[in-house]
Write an enzyme that holds these catalytic residues in place. Structure first.
Site, PDB file in Angstrom:
ATOM      1  NE  ARG A  95      39.692  26.065  85.597  1.00  0.00           N
ATOM      2  CZ  ARG A  95      39.635  27.060  86.486  1.00  0.00           C
ATOM      3  NH1 ARG A  95      38.670  27.978  86.391  1.00  0.00           N
ATOM      4  NH2 ARG A  95      40.512  27.146  87.445  1.00  0.00           N
ATOM      5  CE1 TYR A 149      24.752  36.880  63.364  1.00  0.00           C
ATOM      6  CE2 TYR A 149      26.591  37.867  62.195  1.00  0.00           C
ATOM      7  CZ  TYR A 149      25.237  37.764  62.424  1.00  0.00           C
ATOM      8  OH  TYR A 149      24.361  38.549  61.717  1.00  0.00           O
ATOM      9  CE  LYS A 201      22.415  40.931  63.143  1.00  0.00           C
ATOM     10  NZ  LYS A 201      22.956  40.393  61.905  1.00  0.00           N
ATOM     11  CD  GLU A 232      19.370  39.435  61.725  1.00  0.00           C
ATOM     12  OE1 GLU A 232      20.201  38.828  61.025  1.00  0.00           O
ATOM     13  OE2 GLU A 232      19.357  40.680  61.830  1.00  0.00           O
ATOM     14  CG  ASP A 233      18.213  36.144  59.343  1.00  0.00           C
ATOM     15  OD1 ASP A 233      18.660  36.991  58.551  1.00  0.00           O
ATOM     16  OD2 ASP A 233      18.940  35.327  59.934  1.00  0.00           O
ATOM     17  CG  ASP A 237      18.704  40.523  57.193  1.00  0.00           C
ATOM     18  OD1 ASP A 237      19.788  39.936  57.324  1.00  0.00           O
ATOM     19  OD2 ASP A 237      17.711  40.282  57.913  1.00  0.00           O
ATOM     20  CB  ALA A 242      18.469  43.566  40.510  1.00  0.00           C
ATOM     21  CB  ALA A 285      21.986  41.764  48.956  1.00  0.00           C
ATOM     22  CG  ASN A 292      29.211  36.516  52.264  1.00  0.00           C
ATOM     23  OD1 ASN A 292      30.418  36.347  52.314  1.00  0.00           O
ATOM     24  ND2 ASN A 292      28.612  37.590  52.746  1.00  0.00           N
ATOM     25  CG  ASN A 295      31.574  41.404  59.332  1.00  0.00           C
ATOM     26  OD1 ASN A 295      30.433  41.524  59.770  1.00  0.00           O
ATOM     27  ND2 ASN A 295      32.380  40.427  59.694  1.00  0.00           N
TER      28      ASN A 295
END
Length: 610
Positions: A49, A94, A166, A237-238, A261, A306, A309, A419, A467
């Protein structure tokens, strides 16, 4: 399960609500007759449903809003629905859709979810913390200050959406009990002018607090976590790049602290590199008869981009070399060539990852800058990683130069990780075409299978997606299972190694020993993905969690409860004791995993209520 709730309070509890799935016996005992329609449904019926209702929403953001509403009503149904449609719905709850929901948080606001701690109310922080957590067992705390949300920057109080998302991923993929997670928004203001000028903005309308005041605020929060939940995992996070590195470095030795990260990105990339090296070294052994280039430190790494990431990946891979291969940090640093928008990093300073000027860099260029192509031609890298968001930077000339520089049967390992997909350094289909099917490719976004002819044969190459969700829920689950005092580099490496061993490409390949022992052994890479498919993320993360917890027990960072049972380091050196403890880790992991199924309820005034 004995519950202390009846009637409307029970139906209004997302943790305990079962909706139409309450049995006739439960309805009678729990005062639900007349509050629910007659017919009892199974969880499967409810999922059917809910999915039908979801499909009636015509945009991703509307689907996101529907799922958030479902989560506010019934946790079990929410996670059961996501579990049944994992690959389809994770992008809705997400990234990328949650970024849109966060940006519109103040305009979509209906019901608060999580703990909001505001700098202006710092004096009440402990009171507010305890009000929301008192009597609860907390395994996971996910916090953000929302300075760098999902690539869209400063989103102020809307950042609570990344903490809740998260936390949900830890439950969905990592098996953590949602009642034992806490999502936190550290509201230190915002520098987002649009939010500051928005009369509907629900956060603290003030410019970001920085410096000593910021540090005191964050430290007060961290000390509360350490005081009341010393065995919890604290996930940052972030946060902005500078604060992210600084806070992780500040707290990782005194608490189980983790930053996805930085560490998650590095760990999943490390696992992919390990799997690719395994394929490449087997290919080399099969074609030359010699096993070579099988260690991390045997490779030459060119990282294009550089920033945080690229630097995070370099640090993670470098630290893994030091731990796994037993080489010095200085020696490991020399395996890397990092390139930013100005060109190759080189000078006289001798800083980490900066090439020495004495190597002759820049002499052939008028400006002194050294580009990607020149670096590739001179270095002949075995691994090329892109974190630049410079679409198309891995040109045909660059890729062919890399391929032609490898002369011992190795396969070029090429990872355009930027990305979203429109910013990728090269399309996988082009890389495979330019290398005539020899490249081992992984990307940061999902791409389809590459179909092409190689040596006159039709081949399918499945492109792995690096990922983070393939590894960070398992890393967290393992640290929590072991109640580890900190998250060590060796625990991260143990998780990455387990993920690499689960690579479809490695599982399909003969062992290195088999290739070495038999002169007739033949190995041909048939296009298997370097990492497992995301649909297998829950099973994969379970295995990673077991490996991480086992490492914590072996190295002695697990809680005193584990260490009492395992004995001294000398005891663990005994293979029987060690095997027994490692088996117990797996047994405890099986009991620890939370699954979205309904329990049967009994009413008890002294039972659970929250």
């Amino acid at each position: 399960l004995r519950v202390a709730l009846r009637g409307d309070p029970l139906l209004n509890s997302p943790r305990f609500n079962k909706g139409t799935a309450f049995s006739p016996r439960e309805r009678k005992a729990l005062g639900l007759h007349g509050r629910l329609p007659y017919r009892e449904n199974t969880l499967e019926h409810q999922c059917e449903r809910a999915y039908e209702q979801l499909q009636a929403r015509d945009t991703a953001i509307r689907k996101n809003t529907f799922l958030q509403s479902l989560r506010d009503q019934n946790w079990t149904l929410y996670f059961a629905l996501l579990q049944r449609h994992l690959k389809e719905l994770v992008p809705v709850i997400y990234t990328p859709t949650q970024g849109d929901a966060i940006a519109s948080y103040s305009h979509l606001f209906r019901k608060p979810d999580g703990l909001f701690l505001t700098f202006k109310e710092i004096d009440r922080m402990e009171e507010e913390f305890l009000e929301q957590t008192r009597g609860k067992e907390i395994d996971l705390v996910v916090c953000t200050d929302a300075e760098a949300i999902l690539g869209i920057g400063d989103q102020g109080v809307g950042g609570i959406g990344i903490s809740t998302a998260k936390s949900a991923m830890y439950t969905l993929i990592g098996g953590l009990d949602p009642s034992k997670t806490l999502a936190v928004m550290l509201d230190v203001g915002t520098n987002n002018e649009q939010l500051l000028n928005d009369p509907l903005y629900v956060g603290w309308p003030h410019r970001r607090v920085t410096g000593e005041d910021y540090d005191k605020f964050v430290d007060k929060f961290v000390q509360l976590v350490r005081k009341y939940y010393p065995h919890s995992l604290l996930h940052f996070e972030d946060f902005g790049v500078n604060n992210a590195y600084r806070l992780l470095h500040k707290y990782r030795e005194t608490h189980a602290a983790f930053n996805d990260d930085i560490q998650g990105t590095g760990a999943v990339t490390l696992a992919c590199i390990m799997a690719a090296i395994g394929v490449s070294s087997r290919s080399s052994a099969a074609s030359t008869g010699k096993t070579q280039g099988s260690r991390l430190s045997d490779q030459r790494y060119v990282i294009f981009g550089a920033g945080s990431a690229g630097m995070g990946i370099a640090v993670q891979v470098r630290d893994a070399m030091v731990t796994a291969d037993g080489i010095s940090r200085k020696e490991a640093n020399r395996r890397f060539w990092l390139i930013d928008r100005e060109g190759l990093l080189y000078d006289h300073t001798g800083e980490e990852f900066v090439r020495p000027f004495e190597e002759g860099w820049g002499k052939s260029a008028q400006s002194g800058s050294v580009g990607l192509l020149e670096t590739v031609k001179k270095v002949k890298p075995t691994v090329l990683i892109g974190c630049s968001t410079a679409a198309g930077a891995f040109t045909e000339e660059v890729v062919k130069a890399m391929d032609q520089g490898l002369t011992n049967g190795e396969k070029p390992i090429i990872m355009p990780l930027s990305n979203p997909s429109r910013l990728v350094e090269a399309q996988p289909v082009d890389i495979m075409k330019w290398t005539e099917g020899r490249a081992l490719v992984a990307t940061g976004s999902p791409f389809g299978t590459v179909e092409m002819k190689v040596g006159g044969k039709d081949k399918s190459f499945r492109i792995a997606e690096c990922n983070n969700a393939l590894i960070y829920p398992g890393l967290g689950f393992g640290a929590i299972l072991a109640q580890s005092r900190k998250v060590t580099d060796s625990m991260l490496i143990a998780g990455a190694q387990r993920l690499a061993r689960l690579s479809p490409a490695i599982e399909a390949a003969p062992s290195k020993d088999a290739l070495a022992k038999s002169s007739d052994a033949v190995y041909e890479y048939n296009g298997e993905a370097l990492l497992p498919d995301f649909a297998a993320a829950p099973q994969v993360n379970y295995e990673i969690g077991v490996a991480v917890a086992q490492q914590a027990v072996v190295e002695g960072t697990a809680s005193s409860d584990w260490l009492k049972r395992s004995g001294s380091a000398d005891d663990l050196a005994d293979s029987e004791v060690r095997d027994m403890m490692l088996d117990e880790v797996r047994e405890r992991a099986e009991r620890k995993v939370w699954v979205p199924v309904y329990a049967e309820y009994e009413y008890d005034p002294n039972g659970v209520s929250d």
